[in-house]
Design a protein around this motif. Structure first.
Motif, mmCIF file in Angstrom:
data_model
loop_
_atom_site.group_PDB
_atom_site.id
_atom_site.type_symbol
_atom_site.label_atom_id
_atom_site.label_comp_id
_atom_site.label_asym_id
_atom_site.label_seq_id
_atom_site.Cartn_x
_atom_site.Cartn_y
_atom_site.Cartn_z
ATOM 1 N N PHE A 1 -0.920 -10.145 -7.217
ATOM 2 C CA PHE A 1 0.508 -9.896 -7.314
ATOM 3 C C PHE A 1 1.217 -10.943 -6.468
ATOM 4 C CE2 PHE A 1 0.848 -5.614 -9.245
ATOM 5 C CZ PHE A 1 -0.503 -5.310 -9.318
ATOM 6 N N GLN B 1 5.252 -11.817 -4.494
ATOM 7 C CA GLN B 1 6.595 -11.360 -4.157
ATOM 8 C C GLN B 1 7.372 -12.508 -3.539
ATOM 9 O OE1 GLN B 1 6.724 -7.825 -1.712
ATOM 10 N NE2 GLN B 1 8.816 -7.401 -2.344
ATOM 11 N N ARG C 1 7.891 -7.023 -6.067
ATOM 12 C CA ARG C 1 6.525 -7.504 -6.226
ATOM 13 C C ARG C 1 6.120 -7.385 -7.686
ATOM 14 N NH1 ARG C 1 2.183 -5.715 -1.760
ATOM 15 N NH2 ARG C 1 3.994 -6.420 -0.555
ATOM 16 N N GLU C 2 5.540 -8.456 -8.241
ATOM 17 C CA GLU C 2 5.184 -8.463 -9.656
ATOM 18 C C GLU C 2 3.716 -8.808 -9.842
ATOM 19 O OE1 GLU C 2 7.180 -11.484 -11.897
ATOM 20 O OE2 GLU C 2 6.572 -13.115 -10.552
ATOM 21 N N GLY C 3 3.131 -8.233 -10.877
ATOM 22 C CA GLY C 3 1.746 -8.532 -11.196
ATOM 23 C C GLY C 3 1.611 -9.896 -11.835
ATOM 24 N N TYR D 1 -0.546 -11.547 -3.134
ATOM 25 C CA TYR D 1 -1.349 -10.443 -2.629
ATOM 26 C C TYR D 1 -2.493 -10.134 -3.591
ATOM 27 C CZ TYR D 1 2.755 -9.507 0.271
ATOM 28 O OH TYR D 1 3.800 -9.605 1.161
ATOM 29 N N ALA E 1 -5.005 -7.099 -4.799
ATOM 30 C CA ALA E 1 -4.943 -5.641 -4.824
ATOM 31 C C ALA E 1 -6.059 -5.089 -5.694
ATOM 32 C CB ALA E 1 -3.596 -5.179 -5.355
ATOM 33 N N SER F 1 -7.735 -1.307 -7.491
ATOM 34 C CA SER F 1 -7.511 0.087 -7.865
ATOM 35 C C SER F 1 -8.800 0.875 -7.705
ATOM 36 C CB SER F 1 -7.050 0.172 -9.314
ATOM 37 O OG SER F 1 -8.082 -0.301 -10.162
ATOM 38 N N GLU G 1 1.004 -2.928 -13.013
ATOM 39 C CA GLU G 1 2.022 -2.192 -12.271
ATOM 40 C C GLU G 1 1.510 -1.951 -10.854
ATOM 41 O OE1 GLU G 1 5.020 -1.308 -13.325
ATOM 42 O OE2 GLU G 1 4.692 -2.183 -15.317
ATOM 43 N N LYS G 2 2.299 -2.281 -9.868
ATOM 44 C CA LYS G 2 1.837 -2.160 -8.482
ATOM 45 C C LYS G 2 1.467 -0.724 -8.126
ATOM 46 C CE LYS G 2 6.568 -2.095 -6.737
ATOM 47 N NZ LYS G 2 7.583 -2.762 -5.893
ATOM 48 N N TRP H 1 -4.502 -3.060 -0.752
ATOM 49 C CA TRP H 1 -3.776 -4.326 -0.746
ATOM 50 C C TRP H 1 -4.211 -5.195 0.425
ATOM 51 C CZ3 TRP H 1 -0.093 -5.593 -4.450
ATOM 52 C CH2 TRP H 1 0.253 -4.551 -5.326
#
Length: 133
Positions: free
Chosen positions: A37, A39, A45-47, A95, A97, A99, A116-117, A123
């Protein structure tokens, strides 16, 4: 304890390249998504790109498609983002990240990785990328 540690950011002129790395520590989940991601100041913040560890399928934001490549070295628990043809608008904090599972959404008959964050739990601290014109 899960830790994601990014490296590889820096300053580069437009048209240049950078390679970001993210090393993952303490991760015990399987079949999860991991991604990048970014920012920029004053923006959300965008993927940017994601990868599904079960089959190494990838997904990119339209803004980076064809210029960025996400990959991973499973043996070294490391994720990469190769960024080519960089533009000033790519300037941001980047960043890594991960899941706990992988959220994928059916889009036009294909399951695509969610960027989607809110779908990512862990993170890193971020690494700065600055592209000058």
């Amino acid at each position: 304890e899960v830790q994601l540690v990014e490296s590889g950011g820096g300053s580069v002129q437009a048209g240049g390249s950078l390679r970001l790395s993210c090393t993952v520590y303490g991760y015990t989940y399987s079949n999860y998504c991991i991604g990048w991601f970014r920012q920029a100041p004053g923006k959300d913040r965008e993927g940017v790109a994601g990868i599904y560890t079960a089959d190494n399928s990838t997904y990119y934001a339209n803004s980076v498609k064809g210029r960025f490549t996400i990959s991973r070295d499973n043996a070294k628990s490391t994720l990469f983002l190769q960024m080519n043809s960089l533009k000033p608008e790519d300037t941001a904090m980047y960043y890594c990240a991960a899941s706990r599972s992988c959220v994928r959404r059916l889009t036009a008959g294909t399951f695509l990785i969610s960027l989607e964050k809110a779908d990512f739990t862990y993170w890193g601290q971020g690494t700065q990328v600055t592209v000058s014109s």
